[in-house]
Write an enzyme that holds these catalytic residues in place. Structure first.
Site, PDB file in Angstrom:
ATOM      1  CE  LYS A   1      -0.250  -0.406   5.020  1.00 24.10           C
ATOM      2  NZ  LYS A   1      -1.060  -0.903   6.141  1.00 24.10           N
TER       3      LYS A   1
ATOM      4  NE  ARG B   1      -6.945  -0.031  11.364  1.00 15.45           N
ATOM      5  CZ  ARG B   1      -5.705  -0.201  10.905  1.00 15.45           C
ATOM      6  NH1 ARG B   1      -4.835   0.801  10.988  1.00 15.45           N
ATOM      7  NH2 ARG B   1      -5.336  -1.325  10.368  1.00 15.45           N
TER       8      ARG B   1
ATOM      9  CG  HIS C   1      -4.056  -4.980  11.953  1.00 16.97           C
ATOM     10  ND1 HIS C   1      -3.062  -5.595  11.217  1.00 16.97           N
ATOM     11  CD2 HIS C   1      -3.599  -3.728  12.211  1.00 16.97           C
ATOM     12  CE1 HIS C   1      -2.055  -4.747  11.040  1.00 16.97           C
ATOM     13  NE2 HIS C   1      -2.358  -3.616  11.631  1.00 16.97           N
TER      14      HIS C   1
ATOM     15  NE  ARG D   1      -2.987  -8.125   7.524  1.00 19.51           N
ATOM     16  CZ  ARG D   1      -3.581  -8.658   8.586  1.00 19.51           C
ATOM     17  NH1 ARG D   1      -4.258  -9.784   8.481  1.00 19.51           N
ATOM     18  NH2 ARG D   1      -3.502  -8.051   9.748  1.00 19.51           N
TER      19      ARG D   1
ATOM     20  CE1 TYR E   1      10.554  31.611   2.499  1.00 24.49           C
ATOM     21  CE2 TYR E   1      11.030  29.258   2.484  1.00 24.49           C
ATOM     22  CZ  TYR E   1      10.570  30.396   1.844  1.00 24.49           C
ATOM     23  OH  TYR E   1      10.139  30.313   0.553  1.00 24.49           O
TER      24      TYR E   1
ATOM     25  CB  CYS F   1      12.643  25.527   1.340  1.00 25.67           C
ATOM     26  SG  CYS F   1      13.872  26.597   2.077  1.00 25.67           S
ATOM     27  CG  MET F   2       7.309  22.791  -1.412  1.00 22.81           C
ATOM     28  SD  MET F   2       6.064  23.586  -2.432  1.00 22.81           S
ATOM     29  CE  MET F   2       4.996  24.328  -1.227  1.00 22.81           C
ATOM     30  CG  ASP F   3      10.420  23.194  -4.169  1.00 20.49           C
ATOM     31  OD1 ASP F   3       9.492  22.376  -4.053  1.00 20.49           O
ATOM     32  OD2 ASP F   3      10.255  24.405  -4.398  1.00 20.49           O
TER      33      ASP F   3
HETATM   34  C1  LIG Z   1      -0.341  -1.897   6.726  1.00 20.66           C
HETATM   35  C2  LIG Z   1      -0.925  -3.128   7.157  1.00 20.66           C
HETATM   36  C3  LIG Z   1      -0.136  -4.290   7.310  1.00 20.66           C
HETATM   37  C4  LIG Z   1       1.353  -4.287   7.145  1.00 20.66           C
HETATM   38  O1  LIG Z   1       1.953  -3.859   8.350  1.00 20.66           O
HETATM   39  P1  LIG Z   1       3.521  -3.858   8.571  1.00 20.66           P
HETATM   40  O2  LIG Z   1       3.670  -3.570  10.015  1.00 20.66           O
HETATM   41  O3  LIG Z   1       4.089  -2.802   7.729  1.00 20.66           O
HETATM   42  O4  LIG Z   1       4.023  -5.206   8.216  1.00 20.66           O
HETATM   43  C5  LIG Z   1      -0.788  -5.464   7.625  1.00 20.66           C
HETATM   44  N1  LIG Z   1      -2.115  -5.498   7.801  1.00 20.66           N
HETATM   45  C6  LIG Z   1      -2.906  -4.402   7.695  1.00 20.66           C
HETATM   46  C7  LIG Z   1      -4.360  -4.525   7.904  1.00 20.66           C
HETATM   47  C8  LIG Z   1      -2.335  -3.188   7.380  1.00 20.66           C
HETATM   48  O5  LIG Z   1      -3.098  -2.106   7.263  1.00 20.66           O
END
Ligand SMILES: *Cc1c(COP(=O)(O)O)cnc(C)c1O
Length: 713
Positions: free
Chosen positions: A378, A472, A500, A559, A605, A653-655
C-alpha cells in the site's frame, strides 16, 4: 530460490544449430522430402523460440519497465549497428551497393529485411518488443496475446497461406503493397510480437514454487509438431506457400516447448544466450568462408557435400562465437563499465531489489509450513513505488499482495501484476463492477458493508475483517450470529477472514498479554463458526511485527509490510526472531549551490539559523514536498556529504534545504548527498531519520514524494 532455466539455455544452443540447418540444408540432394520437413518446417521453431526467450528474460530483469524497453532497444540497436558494419565487406563484394540500390530499398532493408538475409531478426526484435510491450502495458496479457495473435494471423496469409488469398484481388493488393515495404510478413509487426508477448506472459504466470507438468507439455509439444509437419506438407503439396516461416501450429509448438523446457530445474549454462546469438549472427559469414576456402584451395569439400558443410559450419561458428563472446565480454568489462554511473536527478531513491529479494527469503525462513507470504504494498509500497516492487516480487514467485485502496489495486493490474490483490480498506459497493473486472479481493469492513456489497448484485471475493480489540475496522469477534450470516450471503465469496494485531510490536508484559487475548478471541470465533457449520476460509492476523514476535501463530497468510523493506519501525524496538534485514531504499539528492556565511548572518526563512562564526553552506535540492519532515529543520536532522555528516541548518523549504558543510573538503555543485542510506563507512538509517523527526520509519517512507525519482540498482 532455484530457477530452472537450464532447459531454455540448452535449447538456445540447439536453436542456433537449427538456424544453421535452415541456411545450409544439410539433406539437400540426399533426401529432399526430409530436408523440407527438417529445414522448412521443424527448424522454424528456432527463431520464434529466440523471441520467446527475449520476452521471458525481458520480464525477468527488474526495474521500471519503460526504461527497460529503452535499454533493450538501445542494446539491440548497437548490436545491429556493429553487425551491419561487419557484413559491409560481404555486401560490397556481393555488389549490393551497385547502381540499382535506391534509398527506399536501403531503408526497407535496414528497417525490415535486414542488411543480410538473416539480419531481419534484429530490427524485428526491436519493433516487436515495442509493440508487444506496448500492448501488454495497455491491455495486459490477454489483450496483448489476442492482438498479436491477430497480427500473426494476418502474417500467415502473406506467408505459408498466401495461396489462399492469391485469387482475391483486393486482399492480394493489400499484401502486395505490404511486400513493397517488407519482403515477408515474417517481421517485427506480424511475426515477432506474438512470441515476445507469449514469452512475457510465460514469465508472469510461472510460479516457481509449483511443480510443473513436464509430461503434458512434452505431449503437447510432440502433438503440435506432428500437426505442424502435416500442415507444412499439405501447404507445400498444394503449392500455397509464398514463404515458409509461419504456420498455424507454430505458436502452439512454441508454447509447449517453452513449458517443457521450464521444467528443468538446474543451474544456468554460462553465456548460452550470448553464444547462441553470436552463432546466429556470424554463421552466414562462416558459410561464405567455407565456400571461399574451397575455391582458394581448388577443392570441393564443402560445396559438394551439404552434410560436411553443415558440420563444418556448426563447429566453426560455435568456436568463433565462443572466442568472440569472451573477447567482447573482456572488452566490455575493461572499457564499458568503467564509468561509475552518476545520477543527474535532483532527488532520487535508489532501490536495491536484490535486498528486497533477500528480505523476502529471510522472512520466508521463519514462516510456518504452508503459510503464504502476502506482500503489503500500500501507499506506493511504503514510498518505494508499488509497480516496481510488485514486479520484482512477481518475479520471485510472490503471488499475494495487499493494498489500501481500489485505485492502488487497479494500478497494479494495469501494469500486468498477477496474483491475488487484497484491498485492506473500505471501498464503496458501487464500485463492485471494477472489483470484478480487475479480479480484486475486497475487505468487508463491517456488517453494513457486507450487506451493501452483497446488494450490488455481482459475485465477488471478500476477506472478512474481524475486530479483536484494535477498534478500527471489522465486525466484533463476539458477533458470531451476524458473522455466520455473512457467509451465507449469496453474492459474497468469503475466501478469507482476518484480524489485525495492534501491540504485537511490544514485548512488555501487558502488551504480550493483550496480543494473546486478540489471538485467542480470533481462534475462539473460528470454533464458534465451526459449530454453526460455517466452512472456515483462509485466515490471517500477523503483520511484520506479528510474525517477527509470534512466528508460531496458526495462519494461512502473513501480511508483511515494513520488514520486507528491510527496516523496523522504530530503532529501539526489540524482536524475538533472529533475522537479517537489509534496507531496500536509499534517498539521495545533490548539492546545487554553495554559499559562505559570515559570523552573525542568518540563513533561510524566518532567519531562524544564525551563524556563530564563518560557515560554508550547501543548498541541497530536496525539501518537504519530497517528504523530508519540516520538523528536522535547524540541526535536528543531518545528511551525509563526502562521507561526512552535515547538519541541516535553517528551515527546510518546500523544494530545498541548506546544510552546514564547514570543514568538509571537496564539495562542489553536483556532489551527491545521502539523506537516507550509506556513504563510505557512515550510515543514516531510516529509523535514525525517523527518530529525529519523532515518528516511525513507516511514515517517513510512505510520505516520500512523487517527485523523488526511483532508480533501480
Ligand atoms: C499496513 C498493514 C499491514 C502491514 O503492516 P507492517 O507492520 O508494515 O508489516 C498489515 N495489515 C494491515 C491490515 C495493514 O493495514
Amino acid at each position: 530460490m532455484q530457477k530452472g532455466y537450464r532447459g531454455i539455455d540448452l535449447f538456445r544452443l540447439m536453436a542456433a544449430v537449427l538456424v544453421i540447418a535452415i541456411h545450409v540444408s544439410p539433406l539437400e540432394g540426399i533426401w529432399m522430402d526430409g530436408d523440407f520437413v527438417l529445414t522448412r518446417i521443424l527448424a522454424r521453431i528456432a527463431v520464434p523460440f529466440f523471441f520467446m526467450a527475449s520476452g521471458f528474460f525481458f520480464m525477468e530483469k527488474y526495474g521500471k519497465r519503460d526504461e527497460l524497453v529503452w535499454n533493450f532497444l538501445r542494446k539491440t540497436g548497437w548490436i545491429y549497428f556493429w553487425v551491419v558494419l561487419a557484413y559491409l565487406p560481404l555486401n560490397i563484394y556481393k555488389g549490393y551497393f551497385g547502381a540499382e540500390l535506391t534509398l527506399p530499398v536501403l531503408l526497407k532493408d535496414l528497417c525490415f529485411d535486414g542488411m543480410f538475409y538473416h539480419l531481419w531478426y534484429l530490427p524485428a526484435s526491436m519493433a516487436g518488443m515495442l509493440i508487444a510491450w506496448g500492448l501488454v502495458r495497455r491491455f495486459s496479457f490477454k489483450g496483448a496475446l489476442l492482438i498479436t495473435g491477430i497480427l500473426y494471423g494476418i502474417g500467415l496469409l502473406g506467408d505459408s497461406y498466401y495461396g489462399l488469398i492469391y485469387d482475391m484481388p483486393l486482399i492480394r493488393a493489400f499484401y502486395d503493397n505490404l511486400f513493397l515495404m517488407s519482403d515477408y510478413t515474417r517481421n517485427g509487426i506480424f511475426f515477432a510480437p506474438l512470441f515476445l508477448a507469449l514469452g512475457m506472459r510465460f514469465h508472469a504466470v510461472m510460479n516457481y514454487g509449483k511443480t510443473k507438468k513436464r509430461y503434458w507439455n512434452g505431449v503437447g509439444l510432440v502433438l503440435s509438431l506432428i500437426l505442424m509437419v502435416a500442415e507444412g506438407m499439405v501447404l507445400h503439396e498444394r503449392n500455397l506457400q509464398r514463404h515458409d516461416s509461419m504456420y498455424l501450429f507454430l505458436p502452439f509448438a512454441e508454447y509447449f516447448l517453452f513449458g517443457f523446457l521450464c521444467t528443468f530445474d538446474q543451474r544456468r549454462i554460462k553465456n548460452a544466450s550470448r553464444i547462441s546469438l553470436m552463432v546466429y549472427l556470424i554463421h552466414p559469414m562462416v558459410i561464405v568462408g567455407l565456400r571461399m576456402t574451397d575455391k582458394v584451395l581448388g577443392i570441393r569439400l564443402f560445396s559438394e557435400n551439404p552434410v560436411v558443410q553443415f558440420l563444418g559450419t556448426i563447429v566453426l561458428s560455435f568456436g568463433m562465437a565462443w572466442v568472440l563472446v569472451e573477447i567482447v565480454y573482456l572488452l566490455l568489462q575493461r572499457y564499458g563499465q568503467k564509468k561509475e554511473k552518476t545520477c543527474t536527478y535532483r532527488a532520487w531513491m535508489e532501490l536495491n531489489l536484490e535486498n528486497l529479494r533477500h528480505n523476502v527469503n529471510e522472512i520466508k525462513q521463519i514462516l510456518p509450513e504452508g503459510c503464504r507470504f502476502m506482500a503489503v504494498i500500500k501507499a506506493q509500497a511504503y514510498g518505494h513505488g508499488a509497480v516496481i516492487v510488485a514486479e520484482a516480487l512477481n518475479n520471485i514467485g510472490v503471488d499475494a499482495f495487499a493494498v489500501a485502496t481500489i485505485e492502488e489495486a487497479i494500478e497494479l493490474r494495469r501494469n500486468a501484476i498477477t496474483g491475488e490483490i487484497l484491498i485492506l480498506n473500505y471501498t464503496d459497493a458501487k464500485r463492485a463492477r471494477e472489483l470484478k473486472r480487475y479480479n480484486l479481493i475486497q475487505t468487508a469492513v463491517d456488517y453494513e458493508h457486507c450487506k451493501e456489497l452483497n446488494k450490488a448484485g455481482i459475485r465477488m471475493k471478500v476477506h472478512l475483517k474481524i475486530d479483536t480489540g484494535m477498534k478500527r475496522l471489522g465486525m466484533d469477534a463476539g458477533d458470531v450470529e451476524r458473522i455466520a450470516e455473512v457467509f451465507s450471503m449469496k453474492n459474497l465469496d468469503v475466501c478469507g477472514m482476518y484480524t489485525h494485531l495492534c501491540v504485537s510490536d511490544s514485548l512488555r508484559g501487558k502488551d504480550v498479554e493483550f496480543t494473546g487475548r486478540q489471538e485467542k478471541t480470533f481462534y475462539h470465533l473460528m470454533e464458534e463458526l465451526k459449530k454453526k457449520n460455517v466452512k472456515i476460509p483462509q485466515i490471517h492476523l500477523q503483520s511484520s511485527y506479528g510474525l517477527l514476535n509470534y512466528p508460531d501463530m496458526r495462519a494461512d497468510y502473513v501480511r508483511i509490510g515494513i520488514a520486507m523493506y528491510g527496516t523496523l519501525s522504530d530503532k529501539n524496538d526489540k524482536i524475538r526472531s533472529e533475522i537479517n534485514l537489509l534496507p531496500v531504499l536509499a534517498l539521495k539528492s545533490m548539492v546545487v549551490h554553495l554559499i559562505s556565511v559570515n559570523d552573525g548572518e542568518s540563513v533561510g526563512y524566518g532567519c531562524d539559523y544564525v551563524a556563530d562564526g564563518d560557515r560554508r553552506i550547501a543548498v541541497v535540492s530536496i525539501g518537504y514536498a519530497d517528504g523530508i519532515p519540516r520538523s528536522l529543520s535547524n540541526q535536528r536532522g543531518r545528511v551525509l556529504v563526502q562521507g561526512k555528516y552535515a547538519p541541516i541548518v535553517g528551515r527546510i523549504c518546500m523544494d530545498q534545504m541548506m546544510v552546514d558543510i564547514t570543514g568538509i573538503e571537496g564539495i562542489g555543485v553536483g556532489c551527491p548527498v545521502v539523506v537516507i542510506g550509506k556513504m563510505q563507512e557512515k550510515e543514516i538509517k531510516v529509523t535514525d531519520f525517523a527518530e529525529n523527526a519523532e515518528t516511525i520509519a513507516n511514515e517517513i517512507l510512505s510520505r516520500l514524494g512523487r517527485r523523488v525519482i526511483p532508480v533501480c540498482r
